[in-house]
Design a protein around this motif. Sequence first.
Motif, PDB file in Angstrom:
ATOM      1  N   ASP A   1       0.794  -1.023  -0.008  1.00  0.00           N
ATOM      2  CA  ASP A   1      -0.104   0.119  -0.019  1.00  0.00           C
ATOM      3  C   ASP A   1       0.790   1.207  -0.091  1.00  0.00           C
ATOM      4  N   GLY A   2       0.275   2.369  -0.128  1.00  0.00           N
ATOM      5  CA  GLY A   2       0.760   3.864   0.050  1.00  0.00           C
ATOM      6  C   GLY A   2       1.745   3.864  -1.237  1.00  0.00           C
ATOM      7  N   PRO A   3       2.903   4.652  -0.971  1.00  0.00           N
ATOM      8  CA  PRO A   3       3.845   5.272  -2.044  1.00  0.00           C
ATOM      9  C   PRO A   3       4.074   4.064  -2.877  1.00  0.00           C
ATOM     10  N   ALA A   4       4.356   2.953  -2.497  1.00  0.00           N
ATOM     11  CA  ALA A   4       5.064   1.742  -3.374  1.00  0.00           C
ATOM     12  C   ALA A   4       3.983   1.455  -4.423  1.00  0.00           C
ATOM     13  N   PHE A   5       2.743   1.392  -3.766  1.00  0.00           N
ATOM     14  CA  PHE A   5       1.523   1.015  -4.499  1.00  0.00           C
ATOM     15  C   PHE A   5       1.450   1.986  -5.760  1.00  0.00           C
ATOM     16  N   GLU A   6       1.360   3.480  -5.083  1.00  0.00           N
ATOM     17  CA  GLU A   6       1.162   4.399  -6.329  1.00  0.00           C
ATOM     18  C   GLU A   6       2.305   4.411  -7.224  1.00  0.00           C
ATOM     19  N   LYS A   7       3.492   4.175  -6.739  1.00  0.00           N
ATOM     20  CA  LYS A   7       4.628   4.083  -7.828  1.00  0.00           C
ATOM     21  C   LYS A   7       4.742   2.878  -8.849  1.00  0.00           C
ATOM     22  N   ALA A   8       4.007   1.777  -8.417  1.00  0.00           N
ATOM     23  CA  ALA A   8       3.584   0.593  -9.029  1.00  0.00           C
ATOM     24  C   ALA A   8       2.579   0.952 -10.160  1.00  0.00           C
ATOM     25  N   VAL A   9       1.601   1.487  -9.734  1.00  0.00           N
ATOM     26  CA  VAL A   9       0.505   2.063 -10.669  1.00  0.00           C
ATOM     27  C   VAL A   9       1.014   2.975 -11.813  1.00  0.00           C
ATOM     28  N   ASP A  10       2.026   3.897 -11.322  1.00  0.00           N
ATOM     29  CA  ASP A  10       2.447   4.984 -12.355  1.00  0.00           C
ATOM     30  C   ASP A  10       3.185   4.084 -13.370  1.00  0.00           C
ATOM     31  N   ARG A  11       3.846   3.221 -12.913  1.00  0.00           N
ATOM     32  CA  ARG A  11       4.827   2.305 -13.906  1.00  0.00           C
ATOM     33  C   ARG A  11       3.807   1.484 -14.769  1.00  0.00           C
ATOM     34  N   ILE A  12       2.701   1.002 -14.432  1.00  0.00           N
ATOM     35  CA  ILE A  12       1.790   0.424 -15.396  1.00  0.00           C
ATOM     36  C   ILE A  12       1.245   1.228 -16.286  1.00  0.00           C
ATOM     37  N   ALA A  13       1.021   2.433 -15.744  1.00  0.00           N
ATOM     38  CA  ALA A  13       0.205   3.225 -16.530  1.00  0.00           C
ATOM     39  C   ALA A  13       1.427   3.804 -17.627  1.00  0.00           C
ATOM     40  N   ALA A  14       2.575   3.989 -17.471  1.00  0.00           N
ATOM     41  CA  ALA A  14       3.692   4.191 -18.350  1.00  0.00           C
ATOM     42  C   ALA A  14       3.976   3.128 -19.236  1.00  0.00           C
ATOM     43  N   GLU A  15       3.806   2.150 -18.926  1.00  0.00           N
ATOM     44  CA  GLU A  15       4.008   0.697 -19.713  1.00  0.00           C
ATOM     45  C   GLU A  15       2.907   0.731 -20.960  1.00  0.00           C
ATOM     46  N   ILE A  16       1.740   1.001 -20.236  1.00  0.00           N
ATOM     47  CA  ILE A  16       0.535   0.939 -21.422  1.00  0.00           C
ATOM     48  C   ILE A  16       0.440   2.101 -22.514  1.00  0.00           C
ATOM     49  N   ARG A  17       1.012   3.252 -21.893  1.00  0.00           N
ATOM     50  CA  ARG A  17       1.124   4.437 -22.967  1.00  0.00           C
ATOM     51  C   ARG A  17       1.884   4.149 -23.882  1.00  0.00           C
ATOM     52  N   THR A  18       3.343   3.388 -23.579  1.00  0.00           N
ATOM     53  CA  THR A  18       4.338   2.943 -24.306  1.00  0.00           C
ATOM     54  C   THR A  18       3.899   2.118 -25.283  1.00  0.00           C
ATOM     55  N   ILE A  19       2.992   1.148 -25.094  1.00  0.00           N
ATOM     56  CA  ILE A  19       2.675   0.061 -25.820  1.00  0.00           C
ATOM     57  C   ILE A  19       1.519   0.514 -26.647  1.00  0.00           C
ATOM     58  N   ILE A  20       0.538   1.344 -26.169  1.00  0.00           N
ATOM     59  CA  ILE A  20      -0.535   1.958 -27.074  1.00  0.00           C
ATOM     60  C   ILE A  20       0.313   2.853 -28.251  1.00  0.00           C
ATOM     61  N   ALA A  21       1.280   3.871 -27.650  1.00  0.00           N
ATOM     62  CA  ALA A  21       2.188   4.376 -28.861  1.00  0.00           C
ATOM     63  C   ALA A  21       2.699   3.653 -29.788  1.00  0.00           C
ATOM     64  N   GLU A  22       3.411   2.614 -29.570  1.00  0.00           N
ATOM     65  CA  GLU A  22       3.986   1.557 -30.297  1.00  0.00           C
ATOM     66  C   GLU A  22       2.844   0.900 -31.460  1.00  0.00           C
ATOM     67  N   ALA A  23       1.838   0.650 -30.842  1.00  0.00           N
ATOM     68  CA  ALA A  23       0.861  -0.128 -31.705  1.00  0.00           C
ATOM     69  C   ALA A  23       0.249   1.017 -32.732  1.00  0.00           C
ATOM     70  N   SER A  24       0.115   2.173 -32.227  1.00  0.00           N
ATOM     71  CA  SER A  24      -0.453   3.284 -33.351  1.00  0.00           C
ATOM     72  C   SER A  24       0.405   3.449 -34.191  1.00  0.00           C
ATOM     73  N   GLU A  25       1.935   3.229 -34.042  1.00  0.00           N
ATOM     74  CA  GLU A  25       3.126   3.518 -35.243  1.00  0.00           C
ATOM     75  C   GLU A  25       3.309   2.266 -35.993  1.00  0.00           C
ATOM     76  N   GLY A  26       2.629   1.102 -35.506  1.00  0.00           N
ATOM     77  CA  GLY A  26       2.859  -0.087 -36.342  1.00  0.00           C
ATOM     78  C   GLY A  26       4.150  -0.762 -35.805  1.00  0.00           C
ATOM     79  N   GLY A  27       4.753  -0.201 -34.713  1.00  0.00           N
ATOM     80  CA  GLY A  27       5.970  -0.768 -34.031  1.00  0.00           C
ATOM     81  C   GLY A  27       5.371  -2.270 -33.355  1.00  0.00           C
ATOM     82  N   ASN A  28       6.495  -2.930 -33.103  1.00  0.00           N
ATOM     83  CA  ASN A  28       6.346  -4.240 -32.423  1.00  0.00           C
ATOM     84  C   ASN A  28       7.664  -4.682 -31.917  1.00  0.00           C
ATOM     85  N   SER A  29       7.890  -4.120 -30.579  1.00  0.00           N
ATOM     86  CA  SER A  29       8.995  -4.333 -29.707  1.00  0.00           C
ATOM     87  C   SER A  29       8.978  -5.300 -28.686  1.00  0.00           C
TER      88      SER A  29
END
Length: 177
Positions: free
Chosen positions: A27-55
């Motif tokens: 809980d607390g800051p560790a949970f918030e940091k993990a959620v931020d990391r997941i959100a960043a990974e999702i944004r990266t995957i979405i951006a790559e998918a829209s560019e046709g990238g596959n990494s």
Amino acid sequence: SLRKTSNWTGVVGGKLGGKLYIDLADDGPAFEKAVDRIAAEIRTIIAEASEGGNSPAPAGGHPQPKPAATPSPPASPAKSEWPRKVIMDGHPFALKGWNGEFKREDRLHDGRPIYRREDVKVYGIKILEVELWWNASEDCWVLHRDVDKKSKFVMSSLHSDLTPVGRWERGVTVALP
């Protein structure tokens, strides 16, 4: 324990065992940091998918395979196709001063140019200057803080391309301006 992905079996282990693992048990800051990391990974995957990238999957709980090495770069940045500037983005709030423009310098490290972010202030406070450079022994681009040049780098790219442009660890990306 479910935290040990090497113990996952069956369909779950087969489908998810080699994927990014982010622990959300605290809980607390560790949970918030993990959620931020997941959100960043999702944004990266979405951006790559829209560019046709596959990494490859982002770095996390499991080591990821490195792509094949690229051919040797030209001998001089002045004669190369290396971009003059790149933009790093995706660092969390505490490291937001490292988000922004890096300028190519006339110096090489392991045969490739160094990109530097300098003279940056966040809320009036000067931040530590950082550089991006090629690390041939690790077969990737790395981010170094000025005070740590002799020690291990802060973070690395998830690719071995000729330029630092692409995906990096922790949901960070480097792009052309």
